[in-house]
Design an enzyme around this catalytic site. Structure first.
Site, PDB file in Angstrom:
ATOM      1  N   CYS A   1       6.361   7.394  -7.937  1.00  0.00           N
ATOM      2  CA  CYS A   1       4.648   7.490  -7.963  1.00  0.00           C
ATOM      3  C   CYS A   1       4.222   8.702  -7.324  1.00  0.00           C
ATOM      4  CB  CYS A   1       4.538   6.233  -7.182  1.00  0.00           C
ATOM      5  SG  CYS A   1       2.940   5.493  -7.401  1.00  0.00           S
TER       6      CYS A   1
ATOM      7  N   ASP B   1       6.372  -3.421   0.043  1.00  0.00           N
ATOM      8  CA  ASP B   1       6.059  -2.420   0.567  1.00  0.00           C
ATOM      9  C   ASP B   1       6.148  -2.345   2.105  1.00  0.00           C
ATOM     10  OD1 ASP B   1       5.482   0.217   0.881  1.00  0.00           O
ATOM     11  OD2 ASP B   1       3.741   0.458  -0.051  1.00  0.00           O
TER      12      ASP B   1
END
Length: 204
Positions: free
Chosen positions: A6, A125
């Site tokens: 990412c 996360d």
């Protein structure tokens, strides 16, 4: 084991990630992030990786018209909602989506996942107050559901040094890395990406 890199900000970094074996790349459309890309950057990156690499667009509480405009202009395969978006909001774009859950200590993970039964996957996360992601912090991996029927993606503080342990301790579909394979925010490093992907996929 699937790997998403990412925070890609350049065509060169995208191609580097794909050559290293990444299955997906992430483009950040969140202006406060040092990894944020313009629509023009995103379009060039998405087209450079070709049709067999999943291109993921990350948004944080973005207005629906902004998201819709980007989807018209950039060939995006999957949307990643990384803010406080409810399922009804995520579903309106007729595009597969992932929902990120920030692992607060008081979060009922199973209940939170159940709210997004239309999501293609759930990304877990680390939680830092006031920061939606990209902090480089990990969380307690024992909290990752081992019995979920959903595709679970692990994120948060993953690096070439800890990825083997992270995968070994969890039953997950894939992993998502950003800062752990950088030499500076938004600038990836080939050796780190190669080491990360190789270690993650050794469990495949």
């Amino acid at each position: 084991m699937r790997v998403k890199v990412c925070g890609i900000t350049s065509v060169d970094d995208a191609i580097m990630a794909v050559k290293a074996g990444a299955d997906a790349i992430g483009l950040v459309f969140y202006e406060p992030s040092p990894r944020c890309v313009s629509v023009e950057q995103a379009e060039a990156i998405a087209r450079a990786v070709g049709p067999f690499v999943t291109v993921v667009a990350l948004f944080v509480n973005a207005p629906s018209d902004v998201i819709a405009d980007i989807l018209k202009r950039v060939p995006i395969h999957v949307i990643q909602f990384h803010g406080d978006e409810p399922a009804e909001f995520c579903e309106q774009f007729s595009r597969p989506y992932m929902k990120a859950l920030r692992m607060r200590e008081d979060l009922d993970v199973h209940a939170a996942i159940a709210h997004f039964d239309s999501a293609l996957g759930i990304l877990l996360d680390a939680y830092t107050p006031g920061v939606p992601g990209g902090t480089g912090e990990t969380f307690d991996w024992q909290r990752v559901p081992k019995d979920s029927s959903r595709a679970i993606i692990l994120a948060g503080g993953l690096t070439p040094e800890n990825i083997r342990r992270a995968v070994a301790e969890t039953s997950i579909y894939g992993v998502d890395v950003s800062g752990g394979v950088e030499r500076a925010p938004g600038i990836k490093e080939a050796q780190k990406i190669e080491s990360f992907v190789r270690a993650a996929k050794s469990f495949s």
